[in-house]
Each structure stands twice: as structure tokens, then as C-alpha cells.
Scaffold this active site. Structure first.
Site, PDB file in Angstrom:
ATOM      1  N   ARG A 103      34.715  48.617 -28.830  1.00 21.56           N
ATOM      2  CA  ARG A 103      36.015  48.229 -28.261  1.00 21.56           C
ATOM      3  C   ARG A 103      36.368  49.320 -27.256  1.00 21.56           C
ATOM      4  NH1 ARG A 103      40.560  45.015 -29.850  1.00 21.56           N
ATOM      5  NH2 ARG A 103      42.561  45.987 -29.361  1.00 21.56           N
ATOM      6  N   HIS A 108      37.190  39.347 -24.027  1.00 21.93           N
ATOM      7  CA  HIS A 108      37.454  39.493 -25.467  1.00 21.93           C
ATOM      8  C   HIS A 108      36.893  38.258 -26.190  1.00 21.93           C
ATOM      9  CE1 HIS A 108      38.992  41.019 -29.061  1.00 21.93           C
ATOM     10  NE2 HIS A 108      40.292  40.995 -28.843  1.00 21.93           N
ATOM     11  N   GLN A 166      37.617  37.386 -30.043  1.00 14.90           N
ATOM     12  CA  GLN A 166      38.931  36.782 -30.269  1.00 14.90           C
ATOM     13  C   GLN A 166      38.884  35.276 -30.048  1.00 14.90           C
ATOM     14  OE1 GLN A 166      42.179  38.159 -31.123  1.00 14.90           O
ATOM     15  NE2 GLN A 166      42.509  35.956 -31.347  1.00 14.90           N
ATOM     16  N   ASP A 170      50.001  36.507 -24.679  1.00 13.50           N
ATOM     17  CA  ASP A 170      49.554  37.854 -25.001  1.00 13.50           C
ATOM     18  C   ASP A 170      50.602  38.819 -24.453  1.00 13.50           C
ATOM     19  OD1 ASP A 170      48.054  40.009 -25.815  1.00 13.50           O
ATOM     20  OD2 ASP A 170      46.437  39.744 -24.353  1.00 13.50           O
ATOM     21  N   CYS A 178      47.193  36.619 -29.703  1.00 16.86           N
ATOM     22  CA  CYS A 178      46.125  37.444 -30.278  1.00 16.86           C
ATOM     23  C   CYS A 178      46.662  38.664 -31.017  1.00 16.86           C
ATOM     24  CB  CYS A 178      45.122  37.843 -29.210  1.00 16.86           C
ATOM     25  SG  CYS A 178      45.844  38.621 -27.761  1.00 16.86           S
ATOM     26  N   ARG A 180      39.867  35.876 -37.564  1.00 17.48           N
ATOM     27  CA  ARG A 180      39.013  36.898 -36.960  1.00 17.48           C
ATOM     28  C   ARG A 180      37.916  37.301 -37.954  1.00 17.48           C
ATOM     29  NH1 ARG A 180      40.913  40.251 -32.767  1.00 17.48           N
ATOM     30  NH2 ARG A 180      38.869  41.243 -32.977  1.00 17.48           N
TER      31      ARG A 180
END
Length: 319
Positions: A116, A143, A146, A238, A278, A306
Site C-alpha cells: 500500500r 485500488h 477494493q 470517497d 470505501c 474486503r
């Protein structure tokens, strides 16, 4: 039980790594989602499933996280493996060791890497030099892990992906880039509403539009939140200011103030829309508490997935 659940797993992804949605086909996405559903069902039934016994995942974090760290770490433990938390502050990578050297060294010790980080180029160099699988836990460009959780959630709640409309309102960021490509591949209509100056990567938009045309769906980028959200099955948001953009916060708050997802805006979506985010969320900025804590919100179901979506990735790449 489905053949996908056999301890000797048949590989789904054609490549060694999972870096963006662009390299993943619709067939592979569907198969990964089926695997995730089956792994989730086994967990809920209390059945033991440990195909990664003896395997170790190294997790490199240059950006902090709640969901990414806990879901990958717990996922590995539930699958019988081990997970190592590797902060960049504790690695030589944080003191100038080349990414290529780090990739080659870690390949001698562990079975896979999840990273990450900020620059997408960093994960590309890591994957190029590692002989073990590399999974994108987030970069500034993409991402994809996700998105797999998002698609699993939509599939569970709507029963399908093809033909639905997802409306993303807000910054054209890494999540928007990956959702756009993923939706196009799965035959989902994707509409993004954002202000000028905050649109998604132009090359990714062009690619997604080309894929969408082949799959009888549509990708639209507009500056109108109302146009973007009209008749949406899924409404997605987001944060307006991501990690690394803190100095721009006041400018961004002003630029995005008419893009807040609130009770008035969601009236333009379908009545049975689901709201996704998210996380982490900033209530009363990108979304009001009325929406994110309301009956149409599925953000915690989404966050929970997730774990299951990433377990499917881990099984496919590491077993």
C-alpha cells in the site's frame, strides 16, 4: 462442493500479480467473485479451509490503513498462513534501498507481497523484480482490491452486475479509476460526477470507454452530480481529500461542496439504490449522516467483504 473449493486450487488469474483492473478479464473477475462467495460460505458454516498453510504474506505499508491491514492479515491467518506487517519505516526501502533490491530479497523469504503505497510506478517496479506475486493494496493510481470487495457486495445485494448503473460522485481518484475499468469489463454502466480539475486519468477514461463499448454499457464523466446520479442502482463516494493531499484540504472543500451526497441528491437515484463508500468517511463533507447511516447504506457490509474478496485473491495467487 464447488471444484473451486478444492485444496488443490485451479489458478484463475493468468498473471503472476494483481496490480490493476486493466490486466484482469471479466471471466477472471467473475471466477474470483465465485471463489470469494464460496470461501465466505465455508467460513460462515464453520468449515476449516486452510490452503495457505505454511505460506507467508509480507505486507508493506507506506500509507496507513485499517481495512487493508486487518483484512489481509486476518485473511492469511484464516487460510492457514502467516502475515508480516512491514512498515516502510522499519525496512531499508525507507532508507534508500532500491525497490528492485527489496523485491529480490523478499522473494527469498516469503511467498507474496501486498503493498500500500503512493506512486504506482513503485508497485510496477516491485512486481517486475519480484519472483513472487505482488498484490496492490492501494496506489495513487489504482485500488483494485477494493473494487473486488465492492463487486462482491453488489452481487450479493443486487444478484448481478451486468446492466446496473453505478454513479460515483466526487474526486476522480484511484478508487474511481479502478471502479470505472471494472464496471466497463463487467457490463455495468458507470457515471462519474466531479468538478473540473478533479477528473480521473484521461488514459484510463479512454480505455474504459473502449471496453464499455465492447460490452454494451457506458462510461460517462460529467461535471453535473445530478446527471451522474440519475437512475443509479449504486451511489458511491470517497473522501474529497486523500492521504498526501492534506495541504489542499480547504481548496478541495470549496471545489467539491456542490458534490455532497445528501438527501436531496439521492432523490435522483433509483428508490432501491445502495450507498457505498470505501471508508474512512467524513460525515457532512462528501456524504451526510442521513445517507451513510440510512437504510440504503451498505458501507459496513462492503467493508466486511474486503476480507472475503481478498482471501480469494490470496488463495489464487499464493496456493
Amino acid at each position: 462442493m464447488n471444484a473451486l473449493m478444492a485444496q488443490t486450487h485451479s489458478k484463475i488469474l493468468s498473471g503472476k500479480d494483481f496490480l490493476t483492473m486493466k490486466e484482469t478479464t471479466s471471466k477472471e473477475i467473475s471466477a474470483l467473485l465465485e471463489l470469494a462467495q464460496n470461501i465466505k460460505a465455508k467460513l460462515h458454516a464453520g468449515e476449516e479451509y486452510k490452503p495457505l498453510t505454511g505460506k507467508t504474506l509480507g505486507m508493506i505499508f507506506e500509507k496507513s490503513s485499517t481495512r487493508t491491514r486487518v483484512s489481509f492479515e486476518v485473511g492469511m491467518l484464516q487460510l492457514g498462513g502467516n502475515a508480516l506487517f512491514l512498515s516502510s519505516n522499519d525496512l531499508q526501502i525507507g532508507r534508500g534501498e532500491p525497490i528492485s533490491d527489496t523485491a529480490k530479497v523478499l522473494s527469498e523469504y516469503i511467498d507474496g507481497i501486498m503493498i500500500r503505497t503512493f506512486e504506482h510506478e513503485k508497485i510496477m517496479e516491485l512486481a517486475e523484480n519480484a519472483s513472487i506475486p505482488v498484490i496492490n493494496g492501494l496506489t495513487d493510481l489504482a485500488h483494485p482490491s477494493q473494487v473486488m470487495a465492492d463487486f462482491l457486495t453488489i452481487l450479493e445485494l443486487k444478484g448481478k452486475l451486468t446492466g446496473l448503473k453505478m454513479s460515483y460522485i466526487g474526486d476522480g481518484n484511484n478508487v474511481a479509476n479502478s471502479l470505472m475499468v471494472g464496471c466497463a469489463k463487467m457490463g455495468m454502466n458507470f457515471s462519474l460526477g466531479c468538478p473540473e480539475g478533479y477528473k480521473p486519468d484521461e488514459e484510463i477514461v479512454a480505455y474504459a470507454k473502449g471496453v464499455a463499448a465492447e460490452n454494451n454499457c457506458e462510461v460517462v464523466v460529467t461535471t453535473s452530480a445530478v446527471e451522474a446520479i440519475k437512475d443509479a442502482d449504486i451511489v458511491y463516494s470517497d473522501v474529497w481529500t486523500s492521504m498526501g493531499q492534506e495541504l489542499e484540504n480547504s481548496i478541495r472543500l470549496e471545489a467539491f461542496k456542490s458534490y455532497q451526497i445528501n438527501g436531496e441528491l439521492v432523490k435522483h437515484a433509483k428508490k432501491d439504490y445502495i450507498f457505498m463508500h470505501c471508508l474512512p468517511a467524513h460525515r457532512e463533507e462528501e456524504v451526510t449522516a442521513e445517507v451513510i447511516d440510512g437504510p440504503n447504506s451498505v458501507v459496513f457490509h462492503q467493508a466486511g467483504n474486503r476480507l472475503h474478496a481478498q482471501k480469494a485473491l490470496l488463495v489464487d495467487l499464493l496456493s
